[in-house]
Motif scaffolding. Structure first.
Motif, PDB file in Angstrom:
ATOM      1  N   ILE A  63      -0.781  -1.823  -5.169  1.00 16.91           N
ATOM      2  CA  ILE A  63      -1.550  -1.307  -4.032  1.00 16.91           C
ATOM      3  C   ILE A  63      -0.938  -1.766  -2.714  1.00 16.91           C
ATOM      4  O   ILE A  63      -0.720  -0.967  -1.795  1.00 16.91           O
ATOM      5  CB  ILE A  63      -3.021  -1.748  -4.123  1.00 16.91           C
ATOM      6  CG1 ILE A  63      -3.720  -1.035  -5.286  1.00 16.91           C
ATOM      7  CG2 ILE A  63      -3.757  -1.451  -2.811  1.00 16.91           C
ATOM      8  CD1 ILE A  63      -5.139  -1.501  -5.530  1.00 16.91           C
ATOM      9  N   LEU A  64      -0.652  -3.059  -2.611  1.00 17.49           N
ATOM     10  CA  LEU A  64      -0.098  -3.595  -1.364  1.00 17.49           C
ATOM     11  C   LEU A  64       1.283  -3.015  -1.071  1.00 17.49           C
ATOM     12  O   LEU A  64       1.608  -2.732   0.088  1.00 17.49           O
ATOM     13  CB  LEU A  64      -0.021  -5.124  -1.443  1.00 17.49           C
ATOM     14  CG  LEU A  64      -1.355  -5.865  -1.418  1.00 17.49           C
ATOM     15  CD1 LEU A  64      -1.138  -7.362  -1.597  1.00 17.49           C
ATOM     16  CD2 LEU A  64      -2.103  -5.595  -0.116  1.00 17.49           C
ATOM     17  N   ARG A  65       2.086  -2.816  -2.103  1.00 16.13           N
ATOM     18  CA  ARG A  65       3.423  -2.280  -1.887  1.00 16.13           C
ATOM     19  C   ARG A  65       3.399  -0.800  -1.533  1.00 16.13           C
ATOM     20  O   ARG A  65       4.348  -0.290  -0.925  1.00 16.13           O
ATOM     21  CB  ARG A  65       4.281  -2.485  -3.135  1.00 16.13           C
ATOM     22  CG  ARG A  65       4.659  -3.928  -3.408  1.00 16.13           C
ATOM     23  CD  ARG A  65       5.632  -4.014  -4.562  1.00 16.13           C
ATOM     24  NE  ARG A  65       6.877  -3.334  -4.243  1.00 16.13           N
ATOM     25  CZ  ARG A  65       7.771  -2.938  -5.149  1.00 16.13           C
ATOM     26  NH1 ARG A  65       7.530  -3.148  -6.432  1.00 16.13           N
ATOM     27  NH2 ARG A  65       8.879  -2.339  -4.786  1.00 16.13           N
ATOM     28  N   SER A  66       2.333  -0.101  -1.894  1.00 17.68           N
ATOM     29  CA  SER A  66       2.269   1.340  -1.634  1.00 17.68           C
ATOM     30  C   SER A  66       1.793   1.672  -0.222  1.00 17.68           C
ATOM     31  O   SER A  66       1.914   2.817   0.219  1.00 17.68           O
ATOM     32  CB  SER A  66       1.346   2.013  -2.655  1.00 17.68           C
ATOM     33  OG  SER A  66       0.001   1.574  -2.498  1.00 17.68           O
ATOM     34  N   ILE A  67       1.271   0.683   0.498  1.00 19.25           N
ATOM     35  CA  ILE A  67       0.793   0.921   1.867  1.00 19.25           C
ATOM     36  C   ILE A  67       1.968   0.781   2.837  1.00 19.25           C
ATOM     37  O   ILE A  67       2.596  -0.272   2.899  1.00 19.25           O
ATOM     38  CB  ILE A  67      -0.311  -0.083   2.255  1.00 19.25           C
ATOM     39  CG1 ILE A  67      -1.473  -0.003   1.277  1.00 19.25           C
ATOM     40  CG2 ILE A  67      -0.802   0.188   3.677  1.00 19.25           C
ATOM     41  CD1 ILE A  67      -2.546  -1.061   1.522  1.00 19.25           C
ATOM     42  N   PRO A  68       2.279   1.834   3.599  1.00 15.51           N
ATOM     43  CA  PRO A  68       3.362   1.730   4.599  1.00 15.51           C
ATOM     44  C   PRO A  68       3.103   0.580   5.560  1.00 15.51           C
ATOM     45  O   PRO A  68       1.949   0.324   5.933  1.00 15.51           O
ATOM     46  CB  PRO A  68       3.311   3.082   5.309  1.00 15.51           C
ATOM     47  CG  PRO A  68       2.694   4.011   4.310  1.00 15.51           C
ATOM     48  CD  PRO A  68       1.698   3.172   3.560  1.00 15.51           C
ATOM     49  N   PHE A  69       4.171  -0.104   5.974  1.00 23.72           N
ATOM     50  CA  PHE A  69       3.996  -1.322   6.760  1.00 23.72           C
ATOM     51  C   PHE A  69       3.259  -1.082   8.064  1.00 23.72           C
ATOM     52  O   PHE A  69       2.405  -1.883   8.463  1.00 23.72           O
ATOM     53  CB  PHE A  69       5.348  -1.976   7.047  1.00 23.72           C
ATOM     54  CG  PHE A  69       5.225  -3.198   7.915  1.00 23.72           C
ATOM     55  CD1 PHE A  69       4.601  -4.343   7.434  1.00 23.72           C
ATOM     56  CD2 PHE A  69       5.694  -3.192   9.222  1.00 23.72           C
ATOM     57  CE1 PHE A  69       4.459  -5.467   8.236  1.00 23.72           C
ATOM     58  CE2 PHE A  69       5.560  -4.316  10.026  1.00 23.72           C
ATOM     59  CZ  PHE A  69       4.948  -5.455   9.537  1.00 23.72           C
ATOM     60  N   LEU A  70       3.563   0.009   8.762  1.00 24.78           N
ATOM     61  CA  LEU A  70       2.898   0.263  10.044  1.00 24.78           C
ATOM     62  C   LEU A  70       1.391   0.449   9.860  1.00 24.78           C
ATOM     63  O   LEU A  70       0.599  -0.010  10.691  1.00 24.78           O
ATOM     64  CB  LEU A  70       3.498   1.493  10.722  1.00 24.78           C
ATOM     65  CG  LEU A  70       4.870   1.303  11.365  1.00 24.78           C
ATOM     66  CD1 LEU A  70       5.380   2.622  11.949  1.00 24.78           C
ATOM     67  CD2 LEU A  70       4.819   0.232  12.455  1.00 24.78           C
ATOM     68  N   ILE A  71       1.005   1.109   8.772  1.00 31.23           N
ATOM     69  CA  ILE A  71      -0.423   1.284   8.499  1.00 31.23           C
ATOM     70  C   ILE A  71      -1.058  -0.058   8.139  1.00 31.23           C
ATOM     71  O   ILE A  71      -2.158  -0.390   8.591  1.00 31.23           O
ATOM     72  CB  ILE A  71      -0.633   2.299   7.363  1.00 31.23           C
ATOM     73  CG1 ILE A  71      -0.141   3.691   7.808  1.00 31.23           C
ATOM     74  CG2 ILE A  71      -2.105   2.363   6.947  1.00 31.23           C
ATOM     75  CD1 ILE A  71      -0.229   4.743   6.731  1.00 31.23           C
ATOM     76  N   LEU A  72      -0.347  -0.849   7.331  1.00 31.12           N
ATOM     77  CA  LEU A  72      -0.852  -2.176   6.973  1.00 31.12           C
ATOM     78  C   LEU A  72      -0.997  -3.044   8.220  1.00 31.12           C
ATOM     79  O   LEU A  72      -1.976  -3.796   8.353  1.00 31.12           O
ATOM     80  CB  LEU A  72       0.115  -2.838   5.992  1.00 31.12           C
ATOM     81  CG  LEU A  72      -0.286  -4.214   5.462  1.00 31.12           C
ATOM     82  CD1 LEU A  72      -1.542  -4.115   4.597  1.00 31.12           C
ATOM     83  CD2 LEU A  72       0.854  -4.829   4.657  1.00 31.12           C
TER      84      LEU A  72
END
Length: 218
Positions: A63-72
């Motif tokens: 889940i954490l790896r699938s979230i784009p960094f800018l969105i995270l």
């Protein structure tokens, strides 16, 4: 254009980028190393299989790896503000960088540990070694070269993430590139920041591979 204030700004940007990259890599491994070890040992072929623990950590990492960094980065603004007292600047950027880096690092650690020859592990078991001894004296030792290469990869990835954080005032060379190269159309500053980012990645890559080769005694 290139007066003392501009040069000083670039120098500060380099230092902030190094600060964000090094701090995020360190704390990323503080979280990611045990995360990856647990993933490796609780897998069905690990030394301590545990389907429930593995599935939970596997889902969290995915889940954490699938979230784009800018969105995270944006999602974590309230959490970042609670930790460091602000949501902008180089120190604030370290928080989402660590959260983004930890599962990535965990996967690399898991992969490195799974590459260890099963025969070595069986030999350790036959001599009465327990799980903790196998992890510290066998898995981590045998996988040291692969782990060192992974550190190099992680640093390059985190440095790239730190540059992306410049779009929301994250500080460092990325912030300079956005504020001056993009919004003010000062292409010379944009080019310099890109060149410096490339050079930093190359330096980290060179040093990391030299270190990996130095500890590889196989």
């Amino acid at each position: 254009m290139w007066d003392n204030s501009t040069i000083q700004m670039i120098e500060v940007g380099v230092l902030e980028t190094l600060y964000m990259t090094c701090m995020s890599t360190f704390f990323g491994y503080v979280l990611g190393l045990p995360f990856g070890i647990i993933l490796a040992v609780t897998d069905k072929n690990g030394i301590c299989p545990n389907r429930i623990v593995y599935r939970i950590l596997d889902v969290v990492a995915n889940i954490l790896r699938s979230i784009p960094f800018l969105i995270l980065l944006i999602l974590l603004i309230p959490f970042t503000r609670a930790i460091v007292g602000q949501s902008y600047g180089s120190s604030a950027t370290v928080v989402p960088l660590v959260i983004a880096a930890a599962p990535f690092i965990a996967r690399m650690i898991e992969s490195s540990l799974k590459e260890v020859d099963a025969g070595v592990i069986e030999a350790a078991k036959s001599m009465g070694a327990g799980p903790f001894t196998i992890i510290t004296k066998v898995l981590l030792v045998e996988a040291r070269t692969s782990i060192a290469v992974g550190v190099t990869i992680a640093i390059g990835t985190i440095l790239g993430y730190s540059a992306m954080a410049g779009t929301v005032g994250g500080g460092g060379l990325g912030d300079i590139a956005v504020r001056y190269g993009y919004y003010r159309y000062e292409e010379d500053i944009m080019i310099v920041t890109v060149v410096l980012l490339v050079l930093l990645v190359q330096v980290f890559q060179f040093v990391g591979m030299k270190f990996a080769n130095a500890i590889n005694h196989k």
